[in-house]
Write a protein that holds these residues in place. Structure first.
Motif, PDB file in Angstrom:
ATOM      1  N   UNK A  56       7.719  18.215  28.393  1.00 13.86           N
ATOM      2  CA  UNK A  56       7.959  19.580  28.855  1.00 13.86           C
ATOM      3  C   UNK A  56       9.206  20.151  28.199  1.00 13.86           C
ATOM      4  N   UNK A  57      10.246  19.316  28.047  1.00  8.95           N
ATOM      5  CA  UNK A  57      11.464  19.777  27.385  1.00  8.95           C
ATOM      6  C   UNK A  57      11.201  20.215  25.960  1.00  8.95           C
ATOM      7  N   UNK A  58      10.390  19.441  25.229  1.00 12.33           N
ATOM      8  CA  UNK A  58      10.050  19.790  23.852  1.00 12.33           C
ATOM      9  C   UNK A  58       9.295  21.109  23.802  1.00 12.33           C
TER      10      UNK A  58
ATOM     11  N   UNK B 272      16.937  17.487  28.452  1.00  3.91           N
ATOM     12  CA  UNK B 272      17.748  18.384  27.626  1.00  3.91           C
ATOM     13  C   UNK B 272      17.724  17.968  26.158  1.00  3.91           C
ATOM     14  N   UNK B 273      17.791  16.653  25.910  1.00  7.52           N
ATOM     15  CA  UNK B 273      17.757  16.186  24.534  1.00  7.52           C
ATOM     16  C   UNK B 273      16.472  16.584  23.837  1.00  7.52           C
ATOM     17  N   UNK B 274      15.354  16.480  24.535  1.00 10.51           N
ATOM     18  CA  UNK B 274      14.072  16.867  23.953  1.00 10.51           C
ATOM     19  C   UNK B 274      13.958  18.384  23.809  1.00 10.51           C
TER      20      UNK B 274
ATOM     21  N   UNK C 297       9.064  10.194  18.506  1.00 10.08           N
ATOM     22  CA  UNK C 297      10.011   9.096  18.679  1.00 10.08           C
ATOM     23  C   UNK C 297      10.945   9.355  19.858  1.00 10.08           C
ATOM     24  N   UNK C 298      11.430  10.595  19.989  1.00 14.42           N
ATOM     25  CA  UNK C 298      12.365  10.909  21.064  1.00 14.42           C
ATOM     26  C   UNK C 298      11.699  10.888  22.426  1.00 14.42           C
ATOM     27  N   UNK C 299      10.497  11.443  22.520  1.00 15.03           N
ATOM     28  CA  UNK C 299       9.769  11.428  23.797  1.00 15.03           C
ATOM     29  C   UNK C 299       9.472   9.991  24.199  1.00 15.03           C
ATOM     30  N   UNK C 300       9.116   9.171  23.242  1.00 11.77           N
ATOM     31  CA  UNK C 300       8.841   7.766  23.519  1.00 11.77           C
ATOM     32  C   UNK C 300      10.105   7.047  23.995  1.00 11.77           C
TER      33      UNK C 300
END
Length: 290
Positions: free
Chosen positions: A151-153, A2-4, A137-140
């Motif tokens: 997938x979220x992004x 959800x965050x991504x 950075x967030x996916x990492x």
């Protein structure tokens, strides 16, 4: 995930709105001949952003573990700084983004094709590069060994494109000022998690100490591989065993930044148009609701 998704939605919607404003203005002013240079600039900006994201993803794979952690931690902190600046900038200028872009486009139309390409490129490219860096950075930070974060992004970006199309067609109208305020607040929470993860990377790279000084460890209560542990990590980049330094940095960022972001805007910062008599009301409503 959800965050991504939120990152892709928020960042993608900003870029989509910029594109919609540029294209709609040219169509409305009957300057369709200028659409090709504008789309060229947009295409180059998108390609550059994708290339930047690929360079971050694949370029770091050849580095040693310590170098990867140092690079990841440094870029995570940079990404948090950029996204923090971005959410405050959008909070302040969301209502006047249309007028600002119209002014730049008018100037570019007078200067010629190259100026149109450059205007579209700069308007979209800035959003694209910021998005690529923060998404990386967030996916990492929230990587759980699956394709869920990426997938979220992608789903967020696709949703943003669909919303942008509906805005352009006039089929959807929302209060953008409120939308960017609430999504911006949630993005600050996500950024706090990315920042804490970046600090942990620098600790693993031995740039910062305190790697063994754990603030707490609730791994047995919230196992990282459980569904709720995965959910917390995907939404908030939650870590069940953070270091003391991570908790301190997370708190020192989240509390003051979120308080400043949600604080009422100062009346002294209003533009002359906002301080004008109520006769200017229709224009203001259109800007905040489109």
């Amino acid at each position: 995930m959800f965050g991504n998704y939120l990152i892709g939605l928020r960042e993608g919607l900003e870029a989509s709105l910029v594109v919609c404003i540029l294209v709609a203005y040219l169509v409305k002013t009957e300057r369709r001949d200028a659409l090709a240079p504008v789309w060229t600039g947009i295409g180059v900006a998108v390609a550059l952003s994708l290339g930047f994201g690929c360079a971050l993803t694949f370029g770091s794979q050849e580095l040693t573990f310590e170098a990867q952690e140092a690079l990841g931690g440094s870029l995570s902190i940079l990404a948090v700084g950029l996204v923090t600046w971005m959410v405050f900038w959008m909070r302040r200028t969301a209502r006047h983004l249309r007028a600002e872009l119209h002014g730049r486009l008018d100037a570019a139309l007078r200067m010629g094709t190259a100026a149109l390409v450059a205007t579209a490129f700069l308007a979209v490219g800035r959003e694209g590069l910021e998005t690529a860096l923060f998404v990386w950075a967030s996916v990492r930070a929230s990587n759980d060994g699956t394709h869920g974060p990426l997938l979220g992004v992608v789903l967020g970006l696709l949703t943003a494109v669909a919303l942008g199309w509906l805005f352009y067609r006039g089929a959807l109208r929302i209060n953008l000022a409120k939308f960017f305020t609430w999504t911006g607040a949630m993005l600050v929470v996500v950024a706090a998690g990315v920042l804490a993860y970046g600090v942990h990377d620098l600790q693993e790279a031995r740039f910062l100490g305190g790697l063994e000084d754990k603030a707490f460890d609730i791994s047995t209560t919230i196992p990282p591989d459980s569904w709720y542990g995965t959910l917390l990590k995907g939404v908030f980049n939650f870590q069940p065993n953070p270091t003391v330094l991570q908790v301190v940095v997370w708190s020192l960022y989240l509390v003051p930044v979120l308080a400043l972001f949600l604080a009422p805007a100062r009346t002294g910062s209003r533009t002359p148009a906002e301080r004008a008599p109520k006769a200017a009301g229709p224009a203001k409503a259109d800007a905040s609701g489109s």
